[in-house]
Design a protein around this motif. Structure first.
Motif, PDB file in Angstrom:
ATOM      1  N   ARG A  38      -3.932 -13.943   0.850  1.00 19.63           N
ATOM      2  CA  ARG A  38      -3.670 -12.513   0.698  1.00 19.63           C
ATOM      3  C   ARG A  38      -4.030 -12.178  -0.732  1.00 19.63           C
ATOM      4  NH1 ARG A  38       2.447 -11.638   2.632  1.00 19.63           N
ATOM      5  NH2 ARG A  38       2.734 -13.354   1.198  1.00 19.63           N
ATOM      6  N   ARG A  94      -3.938  -9.490  -2.305  1.00 22.39           N
ATOM      7  CA  ARG A  94      -3.051  -8.550  -2.976  1.00 22.39           C
ATOM      8  C   ARG A  94      -1.947  -9.250  -3.751  1.00 22.39           C
ATOM      9  NH1 ARG A  94      -1.071  -3.964  -4.151  1.00 22.39           N
ATOM     10  NH2 ARG A  94       1.148  -3.494  -3.895  1.00 22.39           N
ATOM     11  N   GLN A 125      -3.218 -10.624  -6.984  1.00 27.04           N
ATOM     12  CA  GLN A 125      -3.585  -9.481  -7.813  1.00 27.04           C
ATOM     13  C   GLN A 125      -2.342  -8.877  -8.462  1.00 27.04           C
ATOM     14  OE1 GLN A 125      -6.031  -6.921  -5.366  1.00 27.04           O
ATOM     15  NE2 GLN A 125      -5.070  -5.127  -6.302  1.00 27.04           N
TER      16      GLN A 125
END
Lengths: 315, 315
Positions: free
Chosen positions: A189, A191, A194
DNA sequence: GTGAAAGCGCTAACAG
DNA sequence: CTGTTAGCGCTTTCAC
């Protein structure tokens, strides 16, 4: 008599149906005498009002529907606590349906709930398309919790996972940690990584060569992204022979029941509070009676529960 | 038009209401021509049947209610999977309500469900008195899952915790263990220890001086009574520096989602299967149309899921 | 096949 | 305060 009706009660009490109806709804304009006679008759007969009939006649049911995307998500149970609390406080009954974790089922359940013509609908963590939610909202007040939906006629209440990550990192930094890693079972994932990097940057830290935790790495603290990851992280650290929090501190993003039992430090959105706010928004919207109000958008900050898996770094 | 009715559809299609009603319920005795006209009109109008009105007129709703004693219990989610599956297979919709873990709330929720006049009611792990369940069953087909209720008109499906304990112990004995301890966080529940002792006896083992596990004891295997206890047991064993399953084997009674992720060996009732059977019993009862059949009583044997916390003893 | 008529159990005006 | 009169939206005889 299996299910006595209003009429049966009226006959037994020797009054008209309308009078019984008034009494059942607690109207103040009925004489004490008759009221008691009616109540007595109803009780003797074991009368229970038929909600369907009532809803049909009155045009409202006094009930709101709740669609749970997935009953297996422990988060939902906590959200529901808040939901139920607020609903009870305002005298609204709740009816649930489950999406069974599958969008197709969820869509079907949504349809059924809609067909019941309840007063409103609360979607908890829906996985169906925003357009479908929007469409549902056209015929019935709708609020959403746990997923951002930008729509003029849908209220929505969400947590803030980036803020949660940031909170975890800043807390660890406060405790003296400088080498912090992230662990994510649902790896890949993007995200998560990040968000993690952003949190690191915000705390003035540069990410190590590798963001994800690895055994033998230099990290003195780990942030686990999610409950399942958290449990796995604990096991992994123990297996690696690392003392927690002596050698490594652990913060889990999410707050499954197990976390408290095991004394795991967590950062999570206050689920019950999300639920409460969402239900409040829905009931307000219902109360407004379709005054096409702009969709309310609420973001609730995460909460840190510091337990036994975090400690100050002692070099 | 917010909610078009049967009449609107009829008008648009140029037919009578009754005809539309037939079409909506898929009756075979409608001409192809007209059927399509009706379907087209309904679609254009966005017609959705009003379930309340339908239920009121037809005397049945095609829906069954499910009362969950506590949404927080992960077991319920699994039971619900089975429930929902069977209901879907037989074309019945489900409506849930939650008891919120408190008997008072559960009682209230039961009342609301009853007032809806659904076709039947499924009680999952109810905490209210048997007499109340019995009373509910007087006016509506009722089945219970997860709690034994002896009543002539209530079907009930349960797991078998004594059998689960026995299964855990016999498996450990097969693996060569002879000194087995029990761990129970909800300590003081005499039944657990009693069942444990019985299982030991059945396996031909005498309980050690102390039944419960303690650090430094001689036990080579631990049975944890319950999910929470299981997680705690794992943590405790690791903290005690014991290798699992190298030095100590662990079997958990119960099968929370975490167990699978963490590779914990478990013995538990197959929850979804319990759900499926209970729903089947309920729907059969509904189908019988109140043929005051004797209450069905089903006990489902536990299932062993051998994962990574158990191993043969190697002296 | 199809349509008219009669409710299901209740609420909501409205006259007494 | 009380009873009468209409429906709510749909299903269901029962004639046509």
């Amino acid at each position: 008599m299996a299910h006595p009706t209003l009429e049966d009660v009226a006959a037994r009490a020797g009054v008209s149906r309308a009078l019984v109806s008034l009494v059942m709804r607690g109207s103040p304009k009925v004489g004490k005498e008759r009221r008691e006679a009616v109540l007595k008759a109803a009780d003797e007969l074991g009368y229970r009002p038929n909600i369907m009939a009532r809803g049909l006649a009155a045009g409202r049911t006094g009930m709101a529907g709740v669609l749970a995307a997935d009953l297996h998500d422990p988060l939902f149970a906590s959200v529901h606590d808040g939901l139920a609390d607020e609903a009870a406080r305002r005298g609204v009954r709740l009816l649930l349906a489950s999406g069974g974790g599958r969008p197709a089922r969820e869509r079907a359940a949504l349809g059924e709930l809609l067909d019941l013509r309840l007063d409103g609908l609360l979607l908890a963590g829906p996985r169906i398309a925003a357009a479908e939610i929007e469409r549902a909202a056209a015929g019935c007040p709708v609020a959403v919790v746990g997923r951002p939906v930008r729509s003029s006629r849908v209220d929505c209440v969400t947590g803030d996972d980036a803020a949660a990550m940031a909170r975890a990192v800043t807390r660890l930094v406060e405790l003296g940690h400088r080498r912090i890693a992230c662990m994510d079972l649902g790896s890949g994932r993007p995200r998560v990584q990040q968000v993690f990097k952003a949190a690191l940057a915000e705390a003035g830290l540069a990410p190590d060569q590798d963001v994800l935790w690895r055994p033998g790495g230099a990290a003195t603290a780990v942030v686990a992204a999610g409950d399942a990851t958290g449990t796995a992280a604990l096991t992994t650290l123990h297996r690696a022979g690392l003392d927690v929090p002596g050698e490594v501190s652990l913060v889990v993003l999410g707050d499954a029941p197990g976390a408290e039992v095991n004394g795991v430090t967590t950062v999570a959105a206050p689920a019950a509070e999300l639920g409460r706010l969402a239900m409040a928004a829905l009931l307000d919207r219902i109360g407004d009676g379709g005054a096409a109000r702009e969709g309310r958008r609420v973001t609730v900050p995460p909460v840190l529960a510091e337990r036994a898996t975090t400690g100050a770094i002692t070099p």
